[in-house]
Enzyme design. Structure first.
Site: not given
Ligand code: UD1
Length: 426
Positions: A27-28, A121, A126, A308, A400
């Site tokens: 999925k990711n 969420c 996030r 995850d 999902r």
């Molecule tokens: C992706 C995965 C999700 C997984 C996560 C961490 C997808 C669709 N989802 O989510 O399943 O749990 O990686 O491995 O691929 N953060 C900030 N600012 C930002 C972006 C992120 O503070 O601009 C923080 C987030 O709040 C979180 C952490 O960084 O605490 C990790 O987020 P991130 O690595 O960006 O995860 P996703 O890409 O949302």
């Protein structure tokens, strides 16, 4: 009083799982590949696409953008010739967090993009600050709207960008934006997840120039245009981890066709500490459960223990011998499911970002509710191990991210089915 049909998962625990399960596409990895297809007007074909709700919601976003899609079996054909970059209702975008991945490719190709306010969420707030700061370094401007953000640029120009934290989504957005920017972009402190490697390989198959994916330094040389491509996505490492943990927990023997050791190293070394037998074969992984020992893990960006799989491992450690600790470092609110595990007899205390789990001889079936995707999977695992019957609500979260979880577990011998119950709403 109205009667609403609510779907739940019914499960009678205690079955020893055995047999074979085939791991679906990741999925990711698929969601960013879909987003990257917006970089070209050429025909894109993605194979091994799992049929699950996040993909279907992303397709509804694509439909509003003007993309023609044909999703047949596990083959997804996308024609992004006639894209309208700012045409999506922010409320549709807000339904799926990964929809923020359209920002980079639309900015790169059309110099404008609109995304919804994905907001927080249940697992954490996030924010998108890392995405925005990096895109601004390429020359984009981002304006807040009532329900989202509008991004625009006259030109995107390559830049040196250092991420303070290796965000998966921000790294993906930047690779896509920089793929069509003028000149060279160097990303330092980038995420190294296997899904990033997939995205880079897909963009390179489209004629892009991305090197270093899978390491913290990624170099992207912008090209003038990209062409269509055909690509087969890797198996889902989190789905594989789910069935490995299910096999270990049930004490049975399970073979996971297509699962790959390289992407699951952190879980497999945890298995070694817990006394779980596993073996790699030419086309998958084999696992055999038994009496499980306690362990201590800390979630971390790849190649660390994946956040995850954190709820699922916690569920399994509930009946392991001794005291375990599970520390969460990626999301600030990822232990809400613990209250549900306690209803099943688990002994868990939360201190700050750490769960302290004292193994109990048995869990007991209960009515429990899933608040997010991986929490849902964790409750299914706990119910598999529990004595008696469980009823799990919040099935929409599981749908999902898991393709056919109930039939797959049933084929392994679990006594599990989906039931429609009339909820009484007043
Ligand atoms: C992706 C995965 C999700 C997984 C996560 C961490 C997808 C669709 N989802 O989510 O399943 O749990 O990686 O491995 O691929 N953060 C900030 N600012 C930002 C972006 C992120 O503070 O601009 C923080 C987030 O709040 C979180 C952490 O960084 O605490 C990790 O987020 P991130 O690595 O960006 O995860 P996703 O890409 O949302």
């Amino acid at each position: 009083m109205t009667g609403l049909a609510q779907e739940k998962i019914w499960l009678a625990g205690g079955a020893r799982l055995s047999g074979e399960v085939t791991i679906s596409g990741a999925k990711n990895a698929v969601l960013p590949l879909m987003a990257a297809s917006l970089l070209t007007g050429g025909e894109c074909i993605i194979n091994n696409v799992p049929r699950l709700d996040d993909v279907l919601v992303m397709l509804s976003v694509f439909k509003e953008l003007g993309v023609t899609a044909d999703f047949c079996g596990h083959r997804l054909r996308l024609d992004c010739r006639r894209v309208r970059p700012a045409a999506v209702d922010p409320r549709v975008l807000g339904r799926i967090r990964a929809s923020n991945l359209i920002l980079g490719p639309l900015l790169a190709r059309f110099k404008e993009a609109e995304i919804g306010a994905c907001g927080g969420c249940s697992i954490g707030s996030r924010p998108l600050d890392l995405h925005f700061a990096a895109l601004e370094a390429l020359g984009a401007r981002i304006l807040p709207l009532e329900n989202g953000y509008f991004a625009f640029a006259r030109d995107l120009k390559g830049a040196q960008v250092t991420f303070p934290f290796p965000s998966v989504g921000a790294t993906e957005n930047m690779i896509m934006a920089a793929a069509l920017a003028q000149g060279r972009t160097v990303l330092s402190g980038a995420a190294t997840e296997p899904e990033i490697v997939e995205l880079a390989a897909y963009i390179n198959a489209m004629g892009g120039k991305v090197t270093g994916a899978g390491t913290p330094i990624i170099v992207i040389d912008g090209v003038k245009s990209l062409h269509g491509a055909s690509y087969t996505v890797i198996p889902d490492r989190i789905e594989a981890g789910t069935y490995l943990l299910a096999g270990a927990l049930s004490g049975g023997e399970v073979f996971l066709r297509r699962a790959r050791k390289a992407e699951l190293a952190a879980l497999l070394s945890t298995f070694d500490a817990m006394g779980v037998n596993w073996r790699e074969t030419a086309d998958g992984l084999w696992v055999k459960g038994g009496r499980l020992r306690s362990t201590d893990i800390v979630t971390a960006p790849h190649p660390g223990f994946p956040t995850d799989l954190q709820p699922l491992l916690t569920a399994v450690l509930c009946t392991a011998q001794g005291r375990s600790t599970v520390r969460e470092t990626i999301f600030e609110n990822r232990f809400t499911y613990v209250a549900e595990l306690k209803k099943m007899g688990a002994s868990i205390q939360i201190r700050d970002n750490c769960a302290i789990i004292n193994g109990v001889p048995a869990l007991f079936g209960a009515d429990v509710a899933a608040g997010d995707l991986r929490a849902g999977a964790a409750l299914v695992l706990a119910a598999l191990a529990a004595e008696g019957e469980s009823l799990i609500s919040g099935v929409e979260h599981i749908d999902r991210g898991y393709e056919d979880m109930v039939p797959k577990l049933s084929a392994l011998g679990a006594d599990i089915r989906r039931v429609k119950l009339r909820a009484q709403a007043v």
